[in-house]
Scaffold this active site. Structure first.
Site, PDB file in Angstrom:
ATOM      1  N   SER A  62      35.368 -52.021  61.153  1.00  0.00           N
ATOM      2  CA  SER A  62      35.494 -52.283  59.710  1.00  0.00           C
ATOM      3  C   SER A  62      34.116 -52.215  59.052  1.00  0.00           C
ATOM      4  CB  SER A  62      36.127 -53.663  59.467  1.00  0.00           C
ATOM      5  OG  SER A  62      35.486 -54.656  60.238  1.00  0.00           O
ATOM      6  N   ASP A 111      34.501 -53.175  68.897  1.00  0.00           N
ATOM      7  CA  ASP A 111      35.411 -52.051  68.681  1.00  0.00           C
ATOM      8  C   ASP A 111      34.871 -50.758  69.261  1.00  0.00           C
ATOM      9  OD1 ASP A 111      37.846 -52.485  67.429  1.00  0.00           O
ATOM     10  OD2 ASP A 111      36.951 -52.626  65.433  1.00  0.00           O
ATOM     11  N   LYS A 125      37.389 -53.341  72.314  1.00  0.00           N
ATOM     12  CA  LYS A 125      38.701 -53.275  71.669  1.00  0.00           C
ATOM     13  C   LYS A 125      39.028 -51.828  71.356  1.00  0.00           C
ATOM     14  CE  LYS A 125      39.586 -54.877  67.282  1.00  0.00           C
ATOM     15  NZ  LYS A 125      40.035 -53.647  66.579  1.00  0.00           N
ATOM     16  N   GLU A 182      42.366 -49.256  69.732  1.00  0.00           N
ATOM     17  CA  GLU A 182      43.619 -49.255  68.977  1.00  0.00           C
ATOM     18  C   GLU A 182      44.665 -48.381  69.653  1.00  0.00           C
ATOM     19  OE1 GLU A 182      42.837 -48.066  64.923  1.00  0.00           O
ATOM     20  OE2 GLU A 182      41.287 -49.604  64.663  1.00  0.00           O
ATOM     21  N   GLU A 194      47.943 -56.623  63.965  1.00  0.00           N
ATOM     22  CA  GLU A 194      47.536 -56.527  62.552  1.00  0.00           C
ATOM     23  C   GLU A 194      48.724 -56.141  61.679  1.00  0.00           C
ATOM     24  OE1 GLU A 194      43.902 -54.441  61.743  1.00  0.00           O
ATOM     25  OE2 GLU A 194      44.246 -54.490  59.567  1.00  0.00           O
TER      26      GLU A 194
END
Ligand code: KIV
Length: 266
Positions: A46, A84, A114, A116, A183
């Site tokens: 982010s 991330d 992390k 996704e 999320e």
């Protein structure tokens, strides 16, 4: 104070103690978060939006993540550091992903990486965990897939996609994932997944029943100049300092007061 480990987080889940996490991208904020009692600091991609000013997280590079992770690691004495993997650093193949994860650990000071995605990431998660690199999975609204998702939208609202997310969560846990971020999924789905999994679930917009919560720091301090997600909350409101706002967030998560229904997807 004893450092937080993945084992501590697992014990917190078992004991019903809520886990509080926030993102950080630099030394000053990570040290503030650490002293305020945040259990793990997330160096999120982010940063592409809130630090670099891009519209998405897609332009973030591995070197950006290593740089920010290294800055964050210098400020942290107690919290676990989750970092991330940016877009294109892990999607090509498990060996490519592993080399890049290794750099985040060696050069960036990451303790957990992390990534996704659901079923397509299972092989990669297994590859990592069989070789000693712990993984936090990320399901639901996965911002690196923003174009495929058609925008930043809630996920898992119909029965088929909810079931896919539930099965993905199980498959990622079975492949060795240690944590899973959920999320923008409906609170009831997050509650089911949290009840079924042995590993902690960390919600963002996914209701109060996850084992822990995470927010983007710039959203919860109200400093991001563009609109923040509806599920986020500005904790600076009514607080005299940033330190107090962060402590108020940690207390609200620990006491189960955040998120309320107005900050949860239904
Ligand atoms: O990039 C990020 O900051 C994140 C979390 C807030 C879940 O992925």
């Amino acid at each position: 104070m004893k450092p937080i480990t993945l084992t501590s987080l697992r014990h917190m889940k078992q004991a019903g103690e809520k886990i509080a996490s926030l993102t950080a991208y630099d030394y000053s904020f990570s040290s503030l978060l650490d002293r305020a009692g945040v259990d793990f600091v997330m160096v999120g991609d982010s940063l592409g939006m809130v630090v670099q000013g891009h519209d998405t997280t897609l332009p973030v590079s591995l070197s950006d993540m290593i740089y920010h992770s290294r800055c964050v690691a210098r400020g942290v004495a107690r919290a676990l550091i989750v970092v991330d993997m940016p877009f294109m650093s892990y999607q090509v193949s498990p060996p490519q992903a592993f080399e890049n994860a290794g750099r985040l650990l060696q050069e960036g000071g990451a303790q957990v990486v992390k990534l996704e995605g659901g079923a397509p990431m299972v092989e990669t998660v297994r590859f990592f965990t069989e070789r000693g690199v712990p993984v936090c999975a990320h399901l639901g609204l996965t911002p690196q897939s923003v174009h495929q998702l058609g925008g930043y939208r809630a996920q898992g609202r119909d029965a088929t996609s909810a079931e896919r997310i539930r099965q993905d969560a199980h498959a990622l846990q079975d492949a060795g994932a240690s944590l899973v971020v959920l999320e923008a999924v409906p609170a009831a789905l997050a509650q089911t997944i949290t009840r079924e999994l042995a590993i902690p679930t960390i919600g963002i917009g996914s209701g109060p029943d996850c084992d822990g919560q995470v927010l983007v720091l710039h959203d919860m301090l109200g400093v991001y100049p563009r609109p923040s997600p509806k599920f986020s909350k500005n904790f600076m409101a009514g607080q005299p300092s940033i330190d107090d706002a962060i402590k108020a967030y940690v207390a609200a998560v620990k006491q189960g007061r955040f998120p309320g229904p107005e900050h949860s997807i239904v």
